[in-house]
Motif scaffolding. Structure first.
Motif, PDB file in Angstrom:
ATOM      1  N   LYS A   1      14.503  -6.182   8.745  1.00 11.63           N
ATOM      2  CA  LYS A   1      13.872  -5.032   9.389  1.00 11.63           C
ATOM      3  C   LYS A   1      13.742  -5.242  10.890  1.00 11.63           C
ATOM      4  O   LYS A   1      13.578  -6.374  11.360  1.00 11.63           O
ATOM      5  CB  LYS A   1      12.474  -4.803   8.804  1.00 11.63           C
ATOM      6  CG  LYS A   1      12.446  -4.572   7.307  1.00 11.63           C
ATOM      7  CD  LYS A   1      11.016  -4.323   6.854  1.00 11.63           C
ATOM      8  CE  LYS A   1      10.940  -4.082   5.362  1.00 11.63           C
ATOM      9  NZ  LYS A   1       9.572  -3.772   4.911  1.00 11.63           N
TER      10      LYS A   1
ATOM     11  N   ALA B   1       0.694  -1.543   6.100  1.00 16.53           N
ATOM     12  CA  ALA B   1       1.467  -0.387   5.646  1.00 16.53           C
ATOM     13  C   ALA B   1       0.552   0.661   5.026  1.00 16.53           C
ATOM     14  O   ALA B   1       0.697   1.865   5.272  1.00 16.53           O
ATOM     15  CB  ALA B   1       2.535  -0.813   4.649  1.00 16.53           C
TER      16      ALA B   1
ATOM     17  N   ALA C   1       2.762  -3.302  -1.168  1.00 14.58           N
ATOM     18  CA  ALA C   1       2.560  -2.798   0.190  1.00 14.58           C
ATOM     19  C   ALA C   1       1.544  -3.661   0.922  1.00 14.58           C
ATOM     20  O   ALA C   1       0.500  -4.030   0.373  1.00 14.58           O
ATOM     21  CB  ALA C   1       2.085  -1.351   0.152  1.00 14.58           C
ATOM     22  N   SER C   2       1.830  -3.947   2.167  1.00 12.98           N
ATOM     23  CA  SER C   2       0.910  -4.746   2.967  1.00 12.98           C
ATOM     24  C   SER C   2      -0.285  -3.899   3.384  1.00 12.98           C
ATOM     25  O   SER C   2      -0.206  -2.659   3.410  1.00 12.98           O
ATOM     26  CB  SER C   2       1.627  -5.263   4.223  1.00 12.98           C
ATOM     27  OG  SER C   2       1.957  -4.173   5.077  1.00 12.98           O
TER      28      SER C   2
ATOM     29  N   GLU D   1       8.375   1.011   5.075  1.00 14.20           N
ATOM     30  CA  GLU D   1       7.240   0.673   4.220  1.00 14.20           C
ATOM     31  C   GLU D   1       6.550   1.956   3.762  1.00 14.20           C
ATOM     32  O   GLU D   1       6.405   2.901   4.543  1.00 14.20           O
ATOM     33  CB  GLU D   1       6.226  -0.193   4.990  1.00 14.20           C
ATOM     34  CG  GLU D   1       6.671  -1.621   5.189  1.00 14.20           C
ATOM     35  CD  GLU D   1       6.586  -2.452   3.926  1.00 14.20           C
ATOM     36  OE1 GLU D   1       5.875  -2.012   2.990  1.00 14.20           O
ATOM     37  OE2 GLU D   1       7.226  -3.502   3.858  1.00 14.20           O
ATOM     38  N   PRO D   2       6.107   2.018   2.518  1.00 11.85           N
ATOM     39  CA  PRO D   2       6.236   0.973   1.494  1.00 11.85           C
ATOM     40  C   PRO D   2       7.600   1.037   0.800  1.00 11.85           C
ATOM     41  O   PRO D   2       8.233   2.084   0.784  1.00 11.85           O
ATOM     42  CB  PRO D   2       5.124   1.343   0.518  1.00 11.85           C
ATOM     43  CG  PRO D   2       5.069   2.833   0.592  1.00 11.85           C
ATOM     44  CD  PRO D   2       5.358   3.190   2.023  1.00 11.85           C
ATOM     45  N   ASP D   3       8.009  -0.077   0.223  1.00  7.63           N
ATOM     46  CA  ASP D   3       9.223  -0.068  -0.590  1.00  7.63           C
ATOM     47  C   ASP D   3       8.818  -0.200  -2.053  1.00  7.63           C
ATOM     48  O   ASP D   3       7.634  -0.332  -2.370  1.00  7.63           O
ATOM     49  CB  ASP D   3      10.176  -1.196  -0.183  1.00  7.63           C
ATOM     50  CG  ASP D   3       9.517  -2.562  -0.264  1.00  7.63           C
ATOM     51  OD1 ASP D   3       8.909  -2.869  -1.314  1.00  7.63           O
ATOM     52  OD2 ASP D   3       9.593  -3.336   0.716  1.00  7.63           O
TER      53      ASP D   3
ATOM     54  N   LEU E   1       6.774  -2.770   9.768  1.00  2.07           N
ATOM     55  CA  LEU E   1       6.392  -1.511   9.122  1.00  2.07           C
ATOM     56  C   LEU E   1       7.578  -0.590   8.855  1.00  2.07           C
ATOM     57  O   LEU E   1       7.405   0.504   8.303  1.00  2.07           O
ATOM     58  CB  LEU E   1       5.351  -0.771   9.974  1.00  2.07           C
ATOM     59  CG  LEU E   1       3.985  -1.462  10.067  1.00  2.07           C
ATOM     60  CD1 LEU E   1       3.065  -0.705  10.998  1.00  2.07           C
ATOM     61  CD2 LEU E   1       3.355  -1.597   8.687  1.00  2.07           C
TER      62      LEU E   1
END
Length: 330
Positions: A171, A189, A185-186, A178-180, A175
């Motif tokens: 990436k 994100a 998800a962080s 995101e999200p994938d 971010l």
């Protein structure tokens, strides 16, 4: 064996009768096709040339639709249209699609009287569209409200581990994308998504407050995602009257001096435009094999609304749970 004269004559008469009825059947069939084509393709257009009240159906999942916007522009340009009934039966759809449709109807309202009629359901973006009307009607038991914005995403990491699939990405920034659907998800994100949802939600609530003449705090109190019956929506100031199209026409007659004898003519996108009348028919369109299985199971990227129906982006749509559906079975 030779045939006598009477038998030969009888057979000739029979052939003539059969020929006559065959020709008659063909003529009748052609007339039926012609009359049907007139009503399907030309009849409604001819009706539009004389004074009438226009019925604009908004049905199914709401998405951006350029042809629909062109049709609304045509309503505004038609001198034959004396008022417009926006006939809504929709659980909502994309927030942008609702915004686009709302703005188009507000532009139309500068030229014509626009009244909204919520039929079985007009929730989320469906209710957003109703806000464009000068007056909002709903049946006592119509479903409306569900004011809010949603962004859904899924996580198929466990499923992918089970079937032995790994995903990775390079990436430009943490971010990005995101999200994938293949990792959790962080917090960063989730915070970004929350900011986007809150911004859209605040816009929706301000629209409700403005169009329904409510204090911002009162509008926000009603915008907790709950649905209302038409009766409860009336009590809370979300609609103006209980009733259907008959009551809408009576209101137009009494308040807008619209002739009560005017016909109500449906304006919709015809099949000849390759567009069904405001009904959304969507397929999954996600390919096949492992990728399809993963995406279907995960509800990836906020797309899964119900089996077979997919949306991208922010959505304002009412999704009935099994419990809610059971309660409506009476």
């Amino acid at each position: 064996m030779s045939l006598d004269l009477d038998t030969v004559l009888d057979r000739r008469k029979l052939r003539r009768k059969l020929t006559f009825w065959r020709v008659a059947a063909v003529v009748i069939a052609l007339l039926a096709i012609g009359i049907g084509s007139f009503y399907l393709l030309g009849g409604s257009n001819m009706a539009r040339t004389s004074s009438h009240i226009a019925r604009l159906p908004i049905e199914g999942v709401i998405l951006e639709n350029r042809k629909q916007l062109q049709l609304i522009e045509s309503l505004g340009e038609s001198e034959s249209v004396k008022a417009v009934i926006v006939s809504i039966n929709s659980p909502g759809g994309s927030t942008t699609g609702g915004e686009e449709l709302y703005n188009a109807l507000r532009r139309l309202a500068e030229k014509k009287t626009v009244v909204a009629e919520i039929r079985t359901v007009g929730a989320s973006a469906g209710y957003m569209v109703a806000l464009a009307g000068e007056h909002i009607f709903a049946r006592y038991n119509s479903i409306t409200g569900s004011i809010g914005v949603l962004f859904q995403y899924g996580n198929a990491a466990k499923l992918m581990n089970t079937i032995g699939v790994e995903m990775d990405a390079v990436k430009s920034a943490p971010l990005k994308a995101e999200p994938d659907f293949y990792s959790k998800a962080s917090p960063e994100a989730r915070a970004v998504l929350k900011d986007v949802v809150d911004d859209s939600f605040d816009w929706f609530v301000s629209l409700v407050a403005e169009r329904r003449n409510l204090e911002p705090a009162a509008a926000k109190a009603l915008a907790d995602g709950r649905i209302f019956s038409g009766h409860r929506a009336f009590e809370n100031g979300l609609i103006d009257s209980i009733g259907g199209e008959k009551e809408v026409v009576a209101w137009l007659t009494e308040n807008k001096s619209v002739d009560a004898d005017l016909p109500v003519v449906t304006w919709e996108l015809g099949r000849e435009t390759d567009d069904l009348p405001f009904a959304l028919k969507m397929s999954k369109g996600l390919g096949s094999g492992v990728a399809e299985t993963i995406l279907e199971q995960s509800g990836v990227a906020n797309r899964l609304i119900s089996p077979g129906f997919m949306l991208d982006g922010l959505v304002s749509v009412w999704q009935a749970s099994e419990t809610e559906i059971d309660k409506r079975q009476y």
